[in-house]
Every structure is written in C-alpha cells, then in structure tokens.
Scaffold this motif. Structure first.
Motif, mmCIF file in Angstrom:
data_model
loop_
_atom_site.group_PDB
_atom_site.id
_atom_site.type_symbol
_atom_site.label_atom_id
_atom_site.label_comp_id
_atom_site.label_asym_id
_atom_site.label_seq_id
_atom_site.Cartn_x
_atom_site.Cartn_y
_atom_site.Cartn_z
ATOM 1 N N SER A 198 -31.323 5.870 7.074
ATOM 2 C CA SER A 198 -32.082 4.848 6.341
ATOM 3 C C SER A 198 -31.563 4.635 4.927
ATOM 4 O O SER A 198 -31.945 3.666 4.258
ATOM 5 C CB SER A 198 -33.565 5.221 6.288
ATOM 6 N N GLN A 199 -30.703 5.532 4.442
ATOM 7 C CA GLN A 199 -30.201 5.416 3.073
ATOM 8 C C GLN A 199 -29.279 4.205 2.933
ATOM 9 O O GLN A 199 -28.470 3.919 3.803
ATOM 10 C CB GLN A 199 -29.476 6.700 2.639
ATOM 11 N N TYR A 200 -29.448 3.496 1.808
ATOM 12 C CA TYR A 200 -28.618 2.324 1.554
ATOM 13 C C TYR A 200 -27.229 2.741 1.065
ATOM 14 O O TYR A 200 -27.062 3.729 0.347
ATOM 15 C CB TYR A 200 -29.265 1.422 0.505
ATOM 16 N N VAL A 201 -26.251 1.946 1.470
ATOM 17 C CA VAL A 201 -24.875 2.111 1.012
ATOM 18 C C VAL A 201 -24.500 0.853 0.239
ATOM 19 O O VAL A 201 -24.464 -0.249 0.798
ATOM 20 C CB VAL A 201 -23.900 2.310 2.191
ATOM 21 N N SER A 202 -24.250 1.010 -1.051
ATOM 22 C CA SER A 202 -23.785 -0.109 -1.867
ATOM 23 C C SER A 202 -22.269 -0.017 -1.941
ATOM 24 O O SER A 202 -21.705 0.861 -2.582
ATOM 25 C CB SER A 202 -24.408 -0.053 -3.263
ATOM 26 N N TRP A 203 -21.623 -0.926 -1.264
ATOM 27 C CA TRP A 203 -20.191 -0.887 -1.030
ATOM 28 C C TRP A 203 -19.535 -2.102 -1.684
ATOM 29 O O TRP A 203 -20.203 -3.028 -2.137
ATOM 30 C CB TRP A 203 -19.925 -0.922 0.483
ATOM 31 N N ILE A 204 -18.206 -2.107 -1.694
ATOM 32 C CA ILE A 204 -17.460 -3.272 -2.152
ATOM 33 C C ILE A 204 -16.078 -3.232 -1.522
ATOM 34 O O ILE A 204 -15.476 -2.162 -1.392
ATOM 35 C CB ILE A 204 -17.370 -3.326 -3.695
ATOM 36 N N HIS A 205 -15.600 -4.367 -1.087
ATOM 37 C CA HIS A 205 -14.246 -4.476 -0.538
ATOM 38 C C HIS A 205 -13.242 -4.289 -1.664
ATOM 39 O O HIS A 205 -13.458 -4.747 -2.788
ATOM 40 C CB HIS A 205 -14.063 -5.839 0.123
ATOM 41 N N GLU A 206 -12.131 -3.638 -1.371
ATOM 42 C CA GLU A 206 -11.144 -3.336 -2.406
ATOM 43 C C GLU A 206 -10.607 -4.594 -3.092
ATOM 44 O O GLU A 206 -10.301 -4.571 -4.294
ATOM 45 C CB GLU A 206 -9.992 -2.519 -1.830
ATOM 46 N N GLN A 207 -10.505 -5.685 -2.360
ATOM 47 C CA GLN A 207 -9.991 -6.906 -2.979
ATOM 48 C C GLN A 207 -10.991 -7.513 -3.952
ATOM 49 O O GLN A 207 -10.610 -8.074 -4.970
ATOM 50 C CB GLN A 207 -9.593 -7.921 -1.899
ATOM 51 N N ASP A 208 -12.271 -7.401 -3.657
ATOM 52 C CA ASP A 208 -13.277 -7.849 -4.629
ATOM 53 C C ASP A 208 -13.265 -6.947 -5.853
ATOM 54 O O ASP A 208 -13.404 -7.428 -6.994
ATOM 55 C CB ASP A 208 -14.670 -7.863 -4.000
ATOM 56 N N ALA A 209 -13.086 -5.650 -5.654
ATOM 57 C CA ALA A 209 -13.035 -4.735 -6.795
ATOM 58 C C ALA A 209 -11.918 -5.127 -7.751
ATOM 59 O O ALA A 209 -12.094 -5.120 -8.982
ATOM 60 C CB ALA A 209 -12.845 -3.297 -6.312
ATOM 61 N N ALA A 210 -10.762 -5.477 -7.198
ATOM 62 C CA ALA A 210 -9.638 -5.891 -8.039
ATOM 63 C C ALA A 210 -9.880 -7.259 -8.659
ATOM 64 O O ALA A 210 -9.651 -7.473 -9.858
ATOM 65 C CB ALA A 210 -8.353 -5.905 -7.207
ATOM 66 N N GLN A 211 -10.359 -8.199 -7.849
ATOM 67 C CA GLN A 211 -10.554 -9.568 -8.330
ATOM 68 C C GLN A 211 -11.599 -9.635 -9.430
ATOM 69 O O GLN A 211 -11.485 -10.462 -10.362
ATOM 70 C CB GLN A 211 -10.966 -10.462 -7.159
ATOM 71 N N ILE A 212 -12.614 -8.782 -9.368
ATOM 72 C CA ILE A 212 -13.648 -8.763 -10.398
ATOM 73 C C ILE A 212 -13.063 -8.425 -11.759
ATOM 74 O O ILE A 212 -13.478 -8.992 -12.784
ATOM 75 C CB ILE A 212 -14.772 -7.783 -10.010
ATOM 76 N N THR A 213 -12.099 -7.506 -11.802
ATOM 77 C CA THR A 213 -11.506 -7.160 -13.101
ATOM 78 C C THR A 213 -10.817 -8.374 -13.724
ATOM 79 O O THR A 213 -10.928 -8.594 -14.931
ATOM 80 C CB THR A 213 -10.507 -6.000 -12.967
ATOM 81 N N GLU A 214 -10.133 -9.173 -12.912
ATOM 82 C CA GLU A 214 -9.482 -10.377 -13.442
ATOM 83 C C GLU A 214 -10.520 -11.419 -13.846
ATOM 84 O O GLU A 214 -10.365 -12.096 -14.868
ATOM 85 C CB GLU A 214 -8.518 -10.961 -12.420
ATOM 86 N N TRP A 215 -11.577 -11.546 -13.065
ATOM 87 C CA TRP A 215 -12.642 -12.491 -13.405
ATOM 88 C C TRP A 215 -13.290 -12.107 -14.732
ATOM 89 O O TRP A 215 -13.595 -12.976 -15.556
ATOM 90 C CB TRP A 215 -13.672 -12.501 -12.281
ATOM 91 N N LEU A 216 -13.488 -10.824 -14.964
ATOM 92 C CA LEU A 216 -14.060 -10.372 -16.233
ATOM 93 C C LEU A 216 -13.118 -10.664 -17.401
ATOM 94 O O LEU A 216 -13.567 -10.938 -18.515
ATOM 95 C CB LEU A 216 -14.355 -8.872 -16.172
ATOM 96 N N LEU A 217 -11.830 -10.605 -17.148
ATOM 97 C CA LEU A 217 -10.858 -10.889 -18.203
ATOM 98 C C LEU A 217 -10.866 -12.361 -18.591
ATOM 99 O O LEU A 217 -10.800 -12.699 -19.778
ATOM 100 C CB LEU A 217 -9.455 -10.467 -17.741
ATOM 101 N N ASN A 218 -11.002 -13.232 -17.611
ATOM 102 C CA ASN A 218 -10.835 -14.669 -17.874
ATOM 103 C C ASN A 218 -12.126 -15.468 -17.852
ATOM 104 O O ASN A 218 -12.148 -16.607 -18.303
ATOM 105 C CB ASN A 218 -9.884 -15.269 -16.821
ATOM 106 N N GLY A 219 -13.198 -14.892 -17.312
ATOM 107 C CA GLY A 219 -14.433 -15.643 -17.162
ATOM 108 C C GLY A 219 -15.299 -15.599 -18.405
ATOM 109 O O GLY A 219 -14.799 -15.508 -19.530
ATOM 110 N N PRO A 220 -16.610 -15.648 -18.208
ATOM 111 C CA PRO A 220 -17.534 -15.592 -19.350
ATOM 112 C C PRO A 220 -17.309 -14.309 -20.161
ATOM 113 O O PRO A 220 -16.867 -13.289 -19.614
ATOM 114 C CB PRO A 220 -18.910 -15.585 -18.677
ATOM 115 N N ALA A 221 -17.628 -14.372 -21.430
ATOM 116 C CA ALA A 221 -17.377 -13.222 -22.322
ATOM 117 C C ALA A 221 -18.414 -12.128 -22.076
ATOM 118 O O ALA A 221 -19.266 -11.833 -22.918
ATOM 119 C CB ALA A 221 -17.399 -13.678 -23.781
#
Length: 309
Positions: A198-221
């Motif tokens: 019943s325990q929740y697993v909060s996961w993320i695909h490796e490509q989203d993990a990488a893409q988020i870092t670039e989005w943080l660099l170029n997106g909203p401050a």
C-alpha cells in the motif's frame, strides 16, 4: 553551435551523473565531472579529480559555467550503523559547503546551482500528498540527512547565483538504479508486492530528471525547494503489477515485511528504503508549466523496457 558553454556535475560519476552527462553532451561545449577517481572520457566530456573535501585547482572549473549540479553523497543502501551514518552525512554536507565557498569567490559564478537532494525528507504519507507548500517533514535518520544537507546548501552565501534544492524521487532508468533490481525480481518470479504493497512510490523517469534541470536553467526564475517526481505516484503493488504485465510475467511472489527485514539484514540495507510511503507531488513544476515526458508509470516502464540493452 552548442547551447551552453559549460555544465559542471559535482560527484557526477554515479548513475544519475551519467544520465545527466549523456543528456548535456550534445548541448554544451564542455561537460565537466568532478570525481574522486579518474574515468575514461571522450569528446567534450572532461573528468577533473577532486577529493570533495579541500580547495584546489578544480575550483576554477566552476568559473563561467552555465550550471552546477551537485550530486555528491554516499549511497544510502546500507545498514544505518554509527559509522555509516557519519559517512552518509559527511559525504553530503562537506562537499556542499566546499562548493559554496568555491562559488562565492568566483567573478563569473554559475548562473544556477542545483543541489540534488531527496523527496524522502517528507513523512511517511498514505493519507495525503506532500508538496513544497503543504508537505510535512518526517522523522528518522534519512530525514535528518536531508535536513542537514539542505540547510548546508541554503546557508551558503553565493550572491547572484540562483539556487534550487531538487527533491528527487526514485529515478527509473535503463542502466542502473532501482529499475534493474526490480526487473530482476520479476524475472525470478519474486516480483509481487513488498510489505502490504500500500506504500506510495514517488518515482521519475530518468529523462524527465535530466530535462527538469535544463528547464530550471532556462524557464521561470525558480529558486528554493522543487519536488522532482512524476505527477502520478503509484502504490508499490501497482508498480510491481505494471512491471510484471509489461514484461510479460503472469505472477510474482509477494515479500511480507518480516521477510524483507530478514533479507535487509542479510544483504546490509534497511527496509525503510522499500516500506516508507513516499507520496510526493511536483506542485511547483506543474504550476509553472513543466510538461512531463512520462507522467504515468505504464508509459515510463514501457519506454525503459523497449530501449533497454
């Protein structure tokens, strides 16, 4: 023409570091990995050796970088005895403080400094989701590690540098990390629920993990704390069932909590890594418009299995 001049990955010789290095190789003129041991490099990937404890020539590598991503930290997949506890904390706080001192002295510091921390800072949650604004810190050693780590990071005085503590979920990917281990259980017929499932697993695909870092660099401050988890967490029993179905295995023996406790002691780990319910949502990313490549677990598992060598 490359998009970025330089991306620096501190402690980037582990699984996630390799994912990020591969992601940025075609985007940056230089990808610099600060590593305690030298490894083979090619093209625009460079390895710079440091001990993660003392200043040195490596500090100049941060100058002019578009982004610094700190991935330092000993693996927590071990027994939490006194020695391991000290090493786990020190392996995170000491390099982070050192990087802060290095960044503070630069004339051209990185525009963005991401410290990859962990979504395990939140409490065991089966009643409601934990977000950046409405989340509650848990208790226990792993939570204390995250608190000390983030405090060290935000206490670094680095004028002109935007800073994000990226609370990462469990990264699922092709080559290493949790996914290959779960897949091995499925192959052996042991891919049933773990504990009561019943325990929740909060996961993320490796490509989203990488893409988020670039989005943080170029997106909203964006600065401060950001949860980096897929928007559709799943219960453990659903995760294992989906993995079995996608891989084509009709059944999987469950592992009750008492059996996990025995196994954890034998292989030198802690059952908390499996049984804690991590129900974490990426509220800030969603509110600011980040679009996940893999919001749901079925598509993520299908992608990983279809491209896994």
């Amino acid at each position: 023409m490359k998009t970025y001049r330089k991306i620096v990955l501190a402690g980037g010789n582990g699984y996630l570091g390799r994912v990020l290095a591969d992601y940025y190789l075609d985007k940056a003129a230089e990808v610099v990995v600060l590593s305690r041991r030298r490894f083979n490099v090619s093209g625009n990937l460079r390895c710079v050796v440091w001990d993660a404890k003392t200043p040195g020539a490596w500090m100049e590598e941060l100058s002019g970088a578009d982004m610094l991503i700190n991935l330092c930290g000993r693996n927590v997949n071990c027994r939490y005895n006194a020695r391991n506890r000290r090493e786990i904390v020190a392996s995170r706080t000491i390099p982070t403080a050192l990087l802060g001192k290095a960044v503070a002295r630069l004339q051209q510091p990185p525009r963005l400094w991401i410290n990859v921390t962990s979504a395990t800072i939140y409490r065991h949650a089966e009643d409601r989701a934990q977000t950046e604004t409405a989340g509650e810190a848990g208790y226990g050693f792993s939570v204390d590690v995250c608190k000390q780590w983030e405090a060290t990071f935000f206490n670094c005085i680095t004028p002109g540098v935007r800073k994000v503590a990226l609370r990462l979920g469990i990264v699922l990917g092709r080559r290493d990390g949790v996914f290959p281990r779960l897949l091995n259980l499925v192959r052996l017929g042991l891919g049933g629920r773990q504990g009561d499932g019943s325990q929740y697993v909060s996961w993320i695909h490796e490509q989203d993990a990488a893409q988020i870092t670039e989005w943080l660099l170029n997106g909203p401050a964006v600065d401060g704390v950001v949860n980096a988890t897929a928007p559709e967490p799943v219960r453990n029993k659903v995760l294992m069932q989906t993995l079995r179905q996608t891989y084509g295995v009709p059944f999987g023996l469950p592992a009750p909590a008492w059996l996990l406790a025995i196994g954890a002691r034998i292989i030198g780990t802690e059952t908390e890594l499996i049984l804690k319910s991590r129900w974490v949502l990426p509220l800030r990313l969603q509110e600011l418009g980040y679009r996940f490549q893999y919001p749901g677990i079925r598509a993520a598992i299908h992608d990983i299995l279809s491209t896994r060598s």
